[in-house]
Design a protein around this motif. Structure first.
Motif, mmCIF file in Angstrom:
data_model
loop_
_atom_site.group_PDB
_atom_site.id
_atom_site.type_symbol
_atom_site.label_atom_id
_atom_site.label_comp_id
_atom_site.label_asym_id
_atom_site.label_seq_id
_atom_site.Cartn_x
_atom_site.Cartn_y
_atom_site.Cartn_z
ATOM 1 N N GLU A 272 0.833 -1.210 0.000
ATOM 2 C CA GLU A 272 0.000 0.000 0.000
ATOM 3 C C GLU A 272 0.865 1.257 0.000
ATOM 4 N N GLN B 24 2.275 1.651 -3.452
ATOM 5 C CA GLN B 24 1.210 2.144 -4.332
ATOM 6 C C GLN B 24 0.965 3.637 -4.124
ATOM 7 N N LEU C 123 -6.212 -10.156 -5.015
ATOM 8 C CA LEU C 123 -6.741 -8.799 -5.172
ATOM 9 C C LEU C 123 -5.624 -7.776 -5.304
ATOM 10 N N VAL C 124 -4.582 -7.942 -4.490
ATOM 11 C CA VAL C 124 -3.451 -7.010 -4.540
ATOM 12 C C VAL C 124 -2.735 -7.133 -5.888
ATOM 13 N N ARG D 75 -4.022 -8.036 -8.713
ATOM 14 C CA ARG D 75 -4.859 -7.388 -9.719
ATOM 15 C C ARG D 75 -4.648 -5.869 -9.732
ATOM 16 N N GLN D 76 -4.641 -5.290 -8.533
ATOM 17 C CA GLN D 76 -4.451 -3.832 -8.426
ATOM 18 C C GLN D 76 -3.132 -3.410 -9.065
ATOM 19 N N PHE E 227 -3.056 -3.846 -12.928
ATOM 20 C CA PHE E 227 -3.836 -2.789 -13.569
ATOM 21 C C PHE E 227 -3.060 -1.469 -13.550
ATOM 22 N N GLU E 228 -2.420 -1.191 -12.434
ATOM 23 C CA GLU E 228 -1.692 0.075 -12.299
ATOM 24 C C GLU E 228 -0.467 0.111 -13.212
ATOM 25 N N PHE F 259 -4.290 -8.952 -15.916
ATOM 26 C CA PHE F 259 -5.402 -8.546 -15.062
ATOM 27 C C PHE F 259 -6.692 -9.250 -15.490
ATOM 28 N N ASP G 68 -17.341 -5.493 -7.853
ATOM 29 C CA ASP G 68 -16.098 -4.893 -7.345
ATOM 30 C C ASP G 68 -15.028 -4.722 -8.428
ATOM 31 N N VAL G 69 -15.108 -5.517 -9.517
ATOM 32 C CA VAL G 69 -14.100 -5.409 -10.577
ATOM 33 C C VAL G 69 -14.714 -5.004 -11.920
ATOM 34 N N PRO H 195 -12.966 -1.635 -13.547
ATOM 35 C CA PRO H 195 -11.617 -1.906 -14.048
ATOM 36 C C PRO H 195 -11.586 -2.921 -15.185
#
Length: 621
Positions: free
Chosen positions: A421, A424, A468-469, A471-472, A475-476, A520, A538-539, A542
């Motif tokens: 986090e 990020q 989940l992390v 995926r984030q 995507f970023e 992703f 939730d997704v 994105p």
């Protein structure tokens, strides 16, 4: 009372208090509550020696003692009645014993018995609760019942007891005002009674605790404005009465700053964080108190953890302030709007003129030297939205300083989620700084820095445990490559004849963005590698954005091979069509990507014609 000298009764009571204060770890390992049970036995002895309660105070129906009862909870006393004579004196002394028995049972995790004793205490004080001798005891009993019901997750009941305590305090201060008796003074000889100053200090501390518990209750009830108000009042009172532990106070102030950040009240947030820094700096410089028995040397890990947590609050301050400025100045494609920038610059003078009046309205911490120390920290940090690169860079550098400070404690080995986090947030700081940068090459370098810090995380993380992390981050990273490609295309468009090196660079960035968007999207597939027919809420956004950008990326690939270009256009059309078809089957998805959906419909309409022209051209050549 039995024929036992009063001094002996007092001695037993003081011995019980001493045993109650013995820390659990000083008891035998197999008997952690040994001292508590010994204290309880002495309290029961004192209770027996005092004799039965006065008749009119004994065995009253319990219905009268609930938090909604008119006589001692929500309803306030009509007048002040002092406990005069033997009957009143006995009622108060027995109430003190019942209170300590209640706390004793709660400490040994016997909550029902604890509740029973505390309710008896309040019943004995029923008619005297607003008196000089009883007000402090009554508030303390209700505070403890508030905590007890809160632990049972009966928050409304806890709220009723705690709000009653607050109302009693306010009525007492209005109608009486003098520092009240501290409950244990009932068992002290006259010469050992507390001074008025000490009584006042202890009573104010009881009220501060009341406000602290109310803040927590309001937080549970999601009454966030009220919770923040009570938290701020608690912190302010703790400083005024010098009754705080630096580490605990600082982390509470830093946590409160997050409420103000979410409300976009940056001056108040900055004040909380500046105060947190100053008070945290006192750690180890003040002696341990009753509320904070541990010396700083005994808790080095806690010290470093809290330091890291305060640093993370500063990161959020810098990041949110910069992001808020970006939202205020960007156009409909996310670029800097010079007209909006000029308008905000014109408003800046008005904001500065109003600064003093805003500051006066805000709740300030500390007085004298402490206030000056907090102001000195505040003056180094802006609370105004940055309007250009230089102003944004100052906030970025401050945020980056706290990123490094937070990472000292929250390392990847042991604090995986926290560390990620923070990284990020560091990436987000670079991203928003790039918005303010006008030089495209320098913007590219900022996005490159983001990728350099994010890509290693995907190697270290187990995708099964950190889905989940992962995926984030995927995507970023994809978005960073996507932004870099757009910038390189814009740079190439300015050149009359872009060389093969630039073309290769654009295609490589395109390829990297496609790779991470595809990773992703693949993470959304089921164990049989089938893409879901219904994408989770939730997704959803994105996933749709990833599909849209993949479609756009295939259309941006530069190639001299007509056959390859036709294949790329077909793949692009396939992804645009997926978005249109999905939104037709699931209308609720359309509102998540309104702009992208309109463009996708347009491309689904235009691309087949373009592809047909391309095929005709290929056939002719």
């Amino acid at each position: 009372m039995a024929n036992v000298p009063w001094a002996e009764v007092c001695e037993k009571f003081q011995a019980a208090l001493a045993l109650s204060r013995v820390e659990l770890h000083k008891n035998p390992e197999k008997e952690p509550y040994k001292s508590k049970y010994s204290a309880r036995a002495l309290l029961e002895e004192v209770k027996a020696l005092l004799g039965p309660a006065p008749e009119d105070e004994d065995e009253r129906p319990e219905a009268d003692d609930g938090p909604g009862a008119d006589d001692h909870a929500l309803g306030l006393p009509a007048e002040v009645v002092e406990p005069e004579g033997p009957v009143g004196q006995l009622a108060v002394r027995l109430a003190v014993i019942e209170f300590h028995l209640g706390v004793n049972h709660i400490d040994t995790e016997e909550l029902s018995a604890g509740e029973e004793h505390l309710v008896k205490c309040l019943r004995l004080l029923r008619r005297y609760r607003l008196s000089h001798d009883c007000i402090s005891l009554c508030i303390q009993a209700q505070n403890n019942l508030g905590i007890l019901w809160s632990e049972r997750e009966e928050i409304e009941t806890a709220q009723a007891y705690l709000e009653s305590s607050e109302a009693l305090y306010n009525q007492y201060m209005k109608e009486v005002g003098s520092p009240p008796l501290e409950p244990t003074e009932c068992f002290l000889p006259e010469e050992e009674k507390l001074t008025e100053q000490e009584r006042s200090k202890r009573f104010e501390k009881v009220y501060t605790h009341n406000l602290y518990y109310l803040a927590q209750v309001y937080q549970h009830l999601e009454m966030f404005e009220k919770a923040a108000h009570y938290c701020h009042s608690t912190l302010k009172r703790q400083l005024e009465h010098n009754a705080y532990h630096p580490i605990e106070w600082a982390i509470n102030a830093a946590t409160l700053s997050q409420f103000y950040i979410n409300k976009l009240c940056f001056m108040e947030a900055r004040h909380c964080l500046s105060a947190a820094n100053v008070i945290f700096g006192q750690t180890g410089k003040i002696s341990a108190t009753e509320d904070s028995p541990e010396a700083e040397g005994e808790v080095p890990e806690l010290y470093h953890q809290r330091k890291g947590e305060i640093a993370r609050c500063w990161i959020k301050y810098c990041l949110t302030l910069m992001q808020n400025a970006q939202l205020s100045m960007q156009d409909n494609i996310g670029e800097l709007d010079l007209d909006k920038q000029s308008e905000l610059r014109a408003l800046r003078k008005k904001e500065l003129d109003e600064e003093e009046s805003i500051r006066k309205k805000a709740v300030q911490f500390g007085t004298g030297e402490l206030c000056d120390a907090i102001s000195a920290v505040e003056e180094k940090v802006s609370y105004l939205r940055p309007l250009d690169f230089e102003e944004a860079r100052e906030l970025f550098l401050l945020g980056q300083h706290y990123v490094f400070e937070a990472k000292e404690f929250f390392q990847i080995d042991g604090y995986v989620t926290d560390h990620i986090e923070i990284v990020q947030d560091h990436s987000a700081l670079f991203k928003v700084l790039a918005f303010f940068e006008t030089d495209m090459e320098r913007r590219c370098k900022m996005h490159k820095r983001r990728i350099a810090m994010l890509e290693p995380l995907t190697v270290d993380l187990n995708p099964q445990y950190y889905l989940l992390v992962n995926r984030q981050i995927q995507f970023e990273i994809a978005h960073a490559y996507y932004d870099m490609m757009d910038l390189k295309v814009a740079i190439a468009d300015r050149l009359r004849d872009p060389d093969s090196h630039i073309v290769k660079k654009i295609n490589n960035l395109n390829k990297s963005a496609l790779k991470y968007y595809q990773l992703f999207l693949d993470s959304l597939r089921d164990p049989n590698k089938v893409f879901p027919e219904h994408i989770g809420e939730d997704v959803l956004r994105p996933a749709m954005l990833a599909k849209f950008r993949v479609a756009r990326l295939y259309g941006k690939i530069i190639t001299a091979d007509p056959k390859k270009e036709l294949e790329n256009l077909a793949t692009s059309l396939e992804h645009y069509k997926f978005i249109v078809d999905y939104c037709e089957k699931h209308p609720e998805a359309a509102q998540e990507i309104e702009a992208e959906l309109e463009l996708s419909k347009e491309m689904v309409s235009l691309l087949p014609t373009k592809m047909e022209r391309f095929r005709t051209k290929m056939a002719l050549t």
